[in-house]
Structure formats: C-alpha cells, structure tokens
Scaffold this motif. Structure first.
Motif, PDB file in Angstrom:
ATOM      1  N   ILE A 181      60.107  11.676  26.136  1.00  0.00           N
ATOM      2  CA  ILE A 181      59.429  10.503  26.685  1.00  0.00           C
ATOM      3  C   ILE A 181      58.235  10.958  27.524  1.00  0.00           C
ATOM      4  CG2 ILE A 181      59.663   8.508  28.221  1.00  0.00           C
ATOM      5  CD1 ILE A 181      62.589   8.323  27.401  1.00  0.00           C
ATOM      6  N   TYR A 182      58.441  12.023  28.295  1.00  0.00           N
ATOM      7  CA  TYR A 182      57.335  12.562  29.086  1.00  0.00           C
ATOM      8  C   TYR A 182      56.244  13.162  28.205  1.00  0.00           C
ATOM      9  CZ  TYR A 182      60.755  12.269  32.921  1.00  0.00           C
ATOM     10  OH  TYR A 182      61.675  11.825  33.826  1.00  0.00           O
ATOM     11  N   VAL A 183      56.652  13.958  27.227  1.00  0.00           N
ATOM     12  CA  VAL A 183      55.662  14.732  26.480  1.00  0.00           C
ATOM     13  C   VAL A 183      54.867  13.873  25.499  1.00  0.00           C
ATOM     14  CG1 VAL A 183      57.030  15.479  24.472  1.00  0.00           C
ATOM     15  CG2 VAL A 183      55.340  17.014  25.453  1.00  0.00           C
ATOM     16  N   HIS A 184      55.469  12.830  24.954  1.00  0.00           N
ATOM     17  CA  HIS A 184      54.770  12.003  23.970  1.00  0.00           C
ATOM     18  C   HIS A 184      53.569  11.307  24.603  1.00  0.00           C
ATOM     19  CE1 HIS A 184      55.410   9.252  20.192  1.00  0.00           C
ATOM     20  NE2 HIS A 184      54.197   9.768  20.259  1.00  0.00           N
ATOM     21  N   SER A 185      53.722  10.877  25.866  1.00  0.00           N
ATOM     22  CA  SER A 185      52.589  10.238  26.532  1.00  0.00           C
ATOM     23  C   SER A 185      51.446  11.226  26.732  1.00  0.00           C
ATOM     24  CB  SER A 185      53.024   9.651  27.874  1.00  0.00           C
ATOM     25  OG  SER A 185      53.551  10.666  28.727  1.00  0.00           O
ATOM     26  N   ALA A 186      51.770  12.501  26.935  1.00  0.00           N
ATOM     27  CA  ALA A 186      50.726  13.522  27.074  1.00  0.00           C
ATOM     28  C   ALA A 186      50.062  13.819  25.732  1.00  0.00           C
ATOM     29  CB  ALA A 186      51.321  14.800  27.665  1.00  0.00           C
ATOM     30  N   LEU A 187      50.824  13.747  24.651  1.00  0.00           N
ATOM     31  CA  LEU A 187      50.276  14.038  23.322  1.00  0.00           C
ATOM     32  C   LEU A 187      49.262  12.984  22.883  1.00  0.00           C
ATOM     33  CD1 LEU A 187      53.571  15.136  21.543  1.00  0.00           C
ATOM     34  CD2 LEU A 187      51.604  16.605  21.998  1.00  0.00           C
ATOM     35  N   THR A 188      49.455  11.731  23.300  1.00  0.00           N
ATOM     36  CA  THR A 188      48.528  10.666  22.905  1.00  0.00           C
ATOM     37  C   THR A 188      47.459  10.390  23.957  1.00  0.00           C
ATOM     38  OG1 THR A 188      49.973   8.950  23.839  1.00  0.00           O
ATOM     39  CG2 THR A 188      50.308   9.528  21.524  1.00  0.00           C
ATOM     40  N   ARG A 189      47.561  11.043  25.090  1.00  0.00           N
ATOM     41  CA  ARG A 189      46.689  10.774  26.240  1.00  0.00           C
ATOM     42  C   ARG A 189      45.205  10.920  25.903  1.00  0.00           C
ATOM     43  NH1 ARG A 189      48.169  14.873  30.695  1.00  0.00           N
ATOM     44  NH2 ARG A 189      47.734  16.198  28.890  1.00  0.00           N
ATOM     45  N   ASP A 190      44.834  12.029  25.320  1.00  0.00           N
ATOM     46  CA  ASP A 190      43.414  12.287  25.058  1.00  0.00           C
ATOM     47  C   ASP A 190      43.202  12.921  23.695  1.00  0.00           C
ATOM     48  OD1 ASP A 190      43.447  15.082  27.437  1.00  0.00           O
ATOM     49  OD2 ASP A 190      44.638  14.675  25.642  1.00  0.00           O
ATOM     50  N   ARG A 191      44.085  12.600  22.759  1.00  0.00           N
ATOM     51  CA  ARG A 191      44.016  13.194  21.425  1.00  0.00           C
ATOM     52  C   ARG A 191      42.758  12.757  20.684  1.00  0.00           C
ATOM     53  NH1 ARG A 191      46.148  11.794  16.361  1.00  0.00           N
ATOM     54  NH2 ARG A 191      47.011  13.545  15.162  1.00  0.00           N
ATOM     55  N   ILE A 192      42.567  11.454  20.540  1.00  0.00           N
ATOM     56  CA  ILE A 192      41.333  10.884  19.981  1.00  0.00           C
ATOM     57  C   ILE A 192      40.870   9.814  20.968  1.00  0.00           C
ATOM     58  CG2 ILE A 192      40.262   9.663  18.067  1.00  0.00           C
ATOM     59  CD1 ILE A 192      42.364  10.760  16.221  1.00  0.00           C
ATOM     60  N   PRO A 193      39.863  10.081  21.782  1.00  0.00           N
ATOM     61  CA  PRO A 193      39.421   9.106  22.782  1.00  0.00           C
ATOM     62  C   PRO A 193      38.949   7.809  22.129  1.00  0.00           C
ATOM     63  CG  PRO A 193      38.470  11.281  23.200  1.00  0.00           C
ATOM     64  CD  PRO A 193      39.103  11.343  21.843  1.00  0.00           C
TER      65      PRO A 193
END
Length: 422
Positions: free
Chosen positions: A220-232
């Motif tokens: 749950i923590y890491v998924h938000s980081a993976l989508t955070r700035d992947r494709i602005p």
C-alpha cells in the motif's frame, strides 16, 4: 513541412507516450500494479494458502476471493493517491498527521517491513534447499543479497524494474497453472467454497493469515510511490487518462495474483485434504506431496515458483522499506545497511531452527495487523477533494473502502481477544 507537435518541447510526457502507437501507448501505462502484485504471491501466501487447503479443503476459498477483491480496491485507491497528489502515502502522513502519530506510523510500518522480509527470505531459502540442497541459513543470505541485482535495475529507469518483476510474476503464474491442471481439483467443491463460513478458531487464524498475505500493507505504501511521478500529468484530463490506465493495471495484475493464490489453495485441497502424502502443513511437505500425487515436474514447478517469489518479493519489500523511511522521516539510509537490518530477523529464525512454515504463517498474521494503519489513511486522504482534485473518491467508493477497513480491524480485534483469552 508541418512539424509534429508531439516532437516539440510543448508535448507532455503522456502525449509522447501515446504517440508511440495505440498498443504501446497503452502498455506504457501498465507496470506499477505488477510490482505490487508480486508481493501478493510472496512465500507467505504459499505457506498460508497451502495450510488452509490441506487442513480445511475448499472451506476458505471464499476468503481468498474476498481478500483479492479487497486488494483490488485498496491498490486502486493507493495508486490514485500517488497519481493525484504527487506524494507517496508515507509522505502525506508526514505532512498531514501530528508528529507523534507519524512516528508511531513509521514504527509499525518498519515492523511490517521486517515481517514481510521474514516471509520472503525464509521462503526463498526453503526453495534453494528443495532445489539444490543448500542449507537454510546460507540460502537466506543468498536470497537476501540477490535482491540487490533486481533492485539495481531501477538505476536504468522504472520500465526495466517493472518489466523484470512482471516476467517473474509470469513464471509463478505459469507454474501454478500447470500444477492446477494436473492436480484434479474438484470444481464443484471449489464453487461450494465460495459460501462464507468458518470452523473454529484455527480457521479464523488462517483466514487472518490469508488476509494478511493478500492485502499487503507495505505494498500500500510502495504503490503510491510507484505512481507518484511515473508519468507526470499536465492537467485534470491527463490525470483521468492515467487513472484509467492504473485501474486496468490493477485489474490485470491483481487478477493474476488472485488466480495464483486460489490455485495454491485448490491444489492443496485436492492433493492433501485429510493428511495426504508429504505432510502439507509445511512447504517441504507440499513439495514432497506434489511429487507423490502429481509428479516430479509439479514438485519442481512449485520449488521454482517459490524461489522466484522469494527473490522478486524481497526486492519489492526492500524498495518498500526505502519508501517508508524516506516518506515518514524524510531520511535515506544506505541500501546495504537497510538490507542488513531487515534481513537479521529472518536469518535469526533460520539460525535457531524454528519451523519455517510456522514462521511464515505467523508473519502473515502480523501483516494483517498492519493493514489498518495503511488502509485508514488511504481512505481518509482519497475522500478529500482538496488533495485529490477531480480524482476524489465517489461516496460509494469511500463507503466500500471504509467497510473493508472496519472488517479488517474487527477481525484483528477478534484474533487479539482469542490470544489473550487463550
């Protein structure tokens, strides 16, 4: 000659991605959920689902299905959170919660990360023993250090890491699909297992373990980081396009993971119900029993899937630990030091000779207690329009996610009461 605007500096990253073609443009949106999904088929799932099938047959099929549906909802929300806010969940907790609460959140998140690593390293070590006869302690060290090779792919960009993890997930899917076809599982009994029911406290403990192994708090923590700035995203319209891509990503990846979890239980139920050969309450017993009931190829496939699972999931778990530390405390710890700290509990379990399968199942129960600490903030943040903008939750989505949170908290409270009363 007319210049294609997508080749100019005015083109947004999403426009550039979509200009690659209809198929490639859609594929580029996929990936983060596959990284998350591999944690949903970590060695803890092997132990918990196999034990559930061996002890109770098809009784807990409904738990696996419900847990996977819950996981889809949770991962969709956490992916949306990172996409809409440009922050990971730990970062938002640091920014929005009182400092004492944030520190408490960090401590429990670190404990969850250690419990996750315990399951992944022990499972990988057991796989090395089954395949090559390597003792458990050296095997755990090998698995713990091998994660660096996978994590090193992140230095080449997010796609290399995502594709590698997706390929490893595919190996696990293929191995269990082959074993399920060969196991002779009873479809009628499997359908009957969709009716919710339990049999005694031990079945509740296993149900909590399945939940903890399926809805993974560290992911749950890491998924938000993976989508955070992947494709602005340049504007609200692009955020909606990206979110649709993330929903598809979650549906595909979590469906694959859910199918593997269900196959684990069905294979154990068909092969070991009633104390079948091999003593299926242990990973070694499952491996031996599959060799006797289905064949050596099935046993080999199980061991390979277990090894791949341990390697891939411990890589994701180590990355999750980095996200947790950086988000909650705004601090970075050298990767080698972090790897050593989180590896120590698993190596200690292997060194003193505790039953690996029992340790795996208990680690999943610990994970289930960590779910509310990750899930409740996700629900609270994604319902806020000031944070989420046009991606704010629909009221029905918030209601469903709140119900999931309540169910998880209630189940964990019941388990704690059982432990104290017993």
């Amino acid at each position: 000659m007319v210049t294609n605007e997508l080749t100019t500096s005015r083109a947004t990253p999403l426009q550039v991605a979509r200009a690659r073609g209809r198929v490639r443009g859609r594929l580029i949106l996929l990936g983060p959920a596959f990284v998350a999904a591999v944690a949903y088929v970590d060695p803890g799932n092997f132990a918990t689902n196999s034990a559930a099938g061996a002890r109770y047959g098809y009784l807990l099929v409904w738990v696996v299905v419900v847990a996977n549906l819950m996981a889809m909802l949770v991962q969709t929300l956490t992916a949306k959170l990172g996409l809409a806010t440009g922050r990971s969940l730990p970062e938002l907790c640091r920014e929005r919660l009182p400092r004492p609460v944030n520190r408490l959140m960090w401590v429990q998140a670190e404990l969850v990360a250690m419990a996750t690593d315990l399951a992944e390293v022990i499972g990988g070590a057991v796989a090395l023993y089954l395949l090559f006869g390597i003792p458990l302690l050296p095997g755990g060290i090998i698995i713990g250090t091998a994660a660096f090779a996978v994590l090193a792919l992140r230095s080449r960009g997010y796609r290399a890491f995502e594709i590698t993890i997706a390929v490893l997930l595919g190996v696990i899917v293929l191995a269990f699909a082959a074993n399920l076809l060969a196991s002779g599982s009873d479809p009628g009994s499997a359908m009957a297992g969709l009716v919710p029911r339990l049999q005694g406290t031990d079945s509740v403990l296993l149900a909590a373990g399945i939940l903890g192994a399926t809805v993974m708090p560290h992911v749950i923590y890491v998924h938000s980081a993976l989508t955070r700035d992947r494709i602005p995203a340049a504007d609200d319209s692009e955020r909606r396009i990206l979110f649709r891509g993330q929903r598809t990503d979650v549906l595909l990846a979590l469906s694959a993971a859910g199918a593997v979890n269900l196959a684990m239980l069905l294979i154990a139920a068909a092969s070991f119900r009633g104390g079948g050969p091999g003593g299926a309450d242990s990973l070694e017993g499952v491996h031996a029993g599959l060799g006797q009931t289905i064949g050596t190829a099935a046993a080999f496939g199980f061991a390979v899937a277990l090894l791949v699972s341990g390697l891939a999931s411990t890589s994701v778990g180590t990355y999750a630990g980095e996200v947790i530390m950086q988000g909650f405390l705004r601090r970075r710890v050298p990767l080698l030091l972090r790897r050593l700290v989180t590896l120590l509990p698993a190596l200690a379990v292997l060194a003193i000779g505790l039953d690996p399968t029992r340790a795996l199942v208990l680690s999943q129960v610990i994970l289930s207690f960590g779910i509310p600490f990750a899930l409740i903030p996700v629900v609270a943040f994604t319902r806020r329009r000031d944070l989420m903008g046009n991606l704010v939750n629909h009221p029905l989505t918030t209601a469903a996610a709140s119900l999931v949170a309540v169910l998880v908290v209630a189940l964990n409270a019941f388990l704690l009461w059982q432990v104290v009363a017993g």
